[in-house]
Write a protein that holds these residues in place. Structure first.
Motif, PDB file in Angstrom:
ATOM      1  N   MET A 170       0.840  -1.184   0.000  1.00 18.89           N
ATOM      2  CA  MET A 170       0.000   0.000   0.000  1.00 18.89           C
ATOM      3  C   MET A 170       0.884   1.247   0.000  1.00 18.89           C
ATOM      4  N   LYS A 171       0.566   2.174  -0.869  1.00 16.82           N
ATOM      5  CA  LYS A 171       1.329   3.415  -0.990  1.00 16.82           C
ATOM      6  C   LYS A 171       1.060   4.321   0.211  1.00 16.82           C
ATOM      7  N   ALA A 172       2.133   4.869   0.749  1.00 14.57           N
ATOM      8  CA  ALA A 172       1.984   5.808   1.865  1.00 14.57           C
ATOM      9  C   ALA A 172       1.293   7.079   1.375  1.00 14.57           C
ATOM     10  N   LYS A 173       0.490   7.651   2.237  1.00 12.88           N
ATOM     11  CA  LYS A 173      -0.211   8.888   1.886  1.00 12.88           C
ATOM     12  C   LYS A 173       0.736  10.063   1.998  1.00 12.88           C
ATOM     13  N   SER A 174       0.499  11.036   1.145  1.00 15.54           N
ATOM     14  CA  SER A 174       1.298  12.255   1.175  1.00 15.54           C
ATOM     15  C   SER A 174       0.836  13.150   2.314  1.00 15.54           C
ATOM     16  N   ASP A 175       1.686  14.108   2.689  1.00 18.58           N
ATOM     17  CA  ASP A 175       1.300  15.059   3.724  1.00 18.58           C
ATOM     18  C   ASP A 175       0.014  15.796   3.371  1.00 18.58           C
ATOM     19  N   PRO A 176      -0.150  16.277   2.127  1.00 17.24           N
ATOM     20  CA  PRO A 176      -1.418  16.952   1.803  1.00 17.24           C
ATOM     21  C   PRO A 176      -2.639  16.038   1.966  1.00 17.24           C
ATOM     22  N   GLU A 177      -2.497  14.757   1.659  1.00 19.52           N
ATOM     23  CA  GLU A 177      -3.615  13.823   1.841  1.00 19.52           C
ATOM     24  C   GLU A 177      -3.930  13.646   3.326  1.00 19.52           C
ATOM     25  N   LEU A 178      -2.888  13.532   4.145  1.00 21.82           N
ATOM     26  CA  LEU A 178      -3.079  13.392   5.590  1.00 21.82           C
ATOM     27  C   LEU A 178      -3.727  14.650   6.171  1.00 21.82           C
ATOM     28  N   LEU A 226      -0.970  15.875  20.346  1.00 20.05           N
ATOM     29  CA  LEU A 226      -1.269  15.861  18.920  1.00 20.05           C
ATOM     30  C   LEU A 226      -0.761  14.585  18.278  1.00 20.05           C
ATOM     31  N   THR A 227      -1.516  14.094  17.313  1.00 14.40           N
ATOM     32  CA  THR A 227      -1.035  13.022  16.460  1.00 14.40           C
ATOM     33  C   THR A 227      -0.175  13.645  15.366  1.00 14.40           C
ATOM     34  N   HIS A 228       0.474  12.797  14.593  1.00  3.68           N
ATOM     35  CA  HIS A 228       1.309  13.290  13.498  1.00  3.68           C
ATOM     36  C   HIS A 228       0.479  14.098  12.497  1.00  3.68           C
ATOM     37  N   GLY A 229      -0.699  13.597  12.156  1.00  5.56           N
ATOM     38  CA  GLY A 229      -1.557  14.316  11.207  1.00  5.56           C
ATOM     39  C   GLY A 229      -1.948  15.688  11.708  1.00  5.56           C
ATOM     40  N   GLU A 230      -2.263  15.776  12.998  1.00  4.72           N
ATOM     41  CA  GLU A 230      -2.614  17.081  13.574  1.00  4.72           C
ATOM     42  C   GLU A 230      -1.423  18.032  13.524  1.00  4.72           C
ATOM     43  N   ALA A 231      -0.239  17.502  13.809  1.00  8.54           N
ATOM     44  CA  ALA A 231       0.965  18.338  13.762  1.00  8.54           C
ATOM     45  C   ALA A 231       1.212  18.832  12.340  1.00  8.54           C
ATOM     46  N   LEU A 232       0.913  18.006  11.344  1.00  9.25           N
ATOM     47  CA  LEU A 232       1.042  18.453   9.956  1.00  9.25           C
ATOM     48  C   LEU A 232       0.112  19.633   9.674  1.00  9.25           C
ATOM     49  N   GLU A 268      -6.172   6.482  13.729  1.00 16.63           N
ATOM     50  CA  GLU A 268      -6.021   5.675  12.511  1.00 16.63           C
ATOM     51  C   GLU A 268      -5.196   6.418  11.467  1.00 16.63           C
ATOM     52  N   ILE A 269      -5.436   7.710  11.330  1.00 15.36           N
ATOM     53  CA  ILE A 269      -4.648   8.531  10.405  1.00 15.36           C
ATOM     54  C   ILE A 269      -3.194   8.519  10.843  1.00 15.36           C
ATOM     55  N   ASP A 270      -2.960   8.623  12.144  1.00 18.01           N
ATOM     56  CA  ASP A 270      -1.601   8.603  12.686  1.00 18.01           C
ATOM     57  C   ASP A 270      -0.911   7.287  12.354  1.00 18.01           C
ATOM     58  N   GLN A 271      -1.590   6.181  12.577  1.00 15.31           N
ATOM     59  CA  GLN A 271      -1.011   4.868  12.278  1.00 15.31           C
ATOM     60  C   GLN A 271      -0.688   4.739  10.801  1.00 15.31           C
ATOM     61  N   ALA A 272      -1.610   5.156   9.944  1.00 12.66           N
ATOM     62  CA  ALA A 272      -1.395   5.074   8.500  1.00 12.66           C
ATOM     63  C   ALA A 272      -0.211   5.926   8.056  1.00 12.66           C
ATOM     64  N   ALA A 273       0.057   6.985   8.802  1.00 15.15           N
ATOM     65  CA  ALA A 273       1.162   7.893   8.471  1.00 15.15           C
ATOM     66  C   ALA A 273       2.487   7.447   9.083  1.00 15.15           C
ATOM     67  N   GLY A 274       2.451   6.344   9.850  1.00 13.32           N
ATOM     68  CA  GLY A 274       3.672   5.899  10.515  1.00 13.32           C
ATOM     69  C   GLY A 274       4.004   6.731  11.731  1.00 13.32           C
ATOM     70  N   GLY A 275       2.990   7.386  12.293  1.00 13.91           N
ATOM     71  CA  GLY A 275       3.200   8.216  13.480  1.00 13.91           C
ATOM     72  C   GLY A 275       3.548   7.375  14.700  1.00 13.91           C
ATOM     73  N   VAL A 276       3.899   8.054  15.755  1.00 10.91           N
ATOM     74  CA  VAL A 276       4.314   7.386  16.990  1.00 10.91           C
ATOM     75  C   VAL A 276       3.268   7.531  18.085  1.00 10.91           C
ATOM     76  N   GLY A 277       2.059   7.922  17.700  1.00 13.80           N
ATOM     77  CA  GLY A 277       1.026   8.187  18.694  1.00 13.80           C
ATOM     78  C   GLY A 277       1.069   9.647  19.090  1.00 13.80           C
ATOM     79  N   ALA A 278       0.093  10.042  19.852  1.00 14.15           N
ATOM     80  CA  ALA A 278       0.002  11.446  20.258  1.00 14.15           C
ATOM     81  C   ALA A 278       1.128  11.803  21.211  1.00 14.15           C
ATOM     82  N   SER A 279       1.640  13.016  21.062  1.00 12.85           N
ATOM     83  CA  SER A 279       2.640  13.548  21.985  1.00 12.85           C
ATOM     84  C   SER A 279       2.340  15.023  22.205  1.00 12.85           C
ATOM     85  N   ASN A 280       2.975  15.605  23.216  1.00 11.31           N
ATOM     86  CA  ASN A 280       2.640  16.983  23.567  1.00 11.31           C
ATOM     87  C   ASN A 280       2.918  17.928  22.400  1.00 11.31           C
TER      88      ASN A 280
END
Length: 153
Positions: A1-9, A47-53, A120-132
């Motif tokens: 499965m292709k990783a999603k781009s930052d704009p998609e996230l 924040l999750t990775h997607g939120e930080a983006l 789920e968005i965080d996991q799909a993006a390879g995030g590390v879970g929410a952090s401060n």
């Protein structure tokens, strides 16, 4: 499965925020920004990775490329005027927060499904879970940007 781009996230996270705003929970953010003074409140949004983006995209859209963490423990996006400089891009925790002036926190049951979507968005993006907020945002800001070369002059 292709990783999603930052704009998609970013688009997926913004869809979660749009869903939140469509819910009939009464909020009345007065903009007094007391909740943005993390050291005083003892609470910092996670924040999750997607939120930080989304946060970093809003910050960069405002023409800023660096981040300074204030010594007073305030949110780094709180401007000198005492207003959020990225209000439309603020994280989920800031939208559903504990601020009594805005109506207090959302009940977890009211937003649990949205929290799961962000995770789920965080996991799909390879995030590390929410952090401060400062750590999550710093991780995104310090990552190499597509199309930008580092170390060359």
């Amino acid at each position: 499965m292709k990783a999603k781009s930052d704009p998609e996230l970013i688009q997926e996270v913004r869809a979660v925020y749009a869903e939140l705003s469509s819910r009939p929970v009464v909020r009345n953010c007065t903009g007094i920004a007391g909740c943005c003074r993390f050291r005083l409140t003892g609470r910092t949004p996670n924040l999750t990775h997607g939120e930080a983006l989304v946060v970093v995209a809003a910050w960069r859209a405002a023409g800023r490329n660096s981040l300074v963490i204030p010594d007073d423990g305030s949110c780094p996006f709180l401007g000198g005027s005492g207003r959020c400089q990225i209000y439309d891009g603020r994280p989920f925790g800031c939208r559903t927060h504990f601020c009594a002036a805005a109506g207090g926190p959302y009940a977890r049951g009211e937003v649990r499904d949205l929290i799961h979507r962000l995770e789920e968005i965080d996991q799909a993006a390879g995030g590390v879970g929410a952090s401060n907020l400062p750590a999550a945002v710093r991780r995104v800001m310090d990552a190499p940007r597509p199309g930008k070369r580092r170390g060359r002059k």
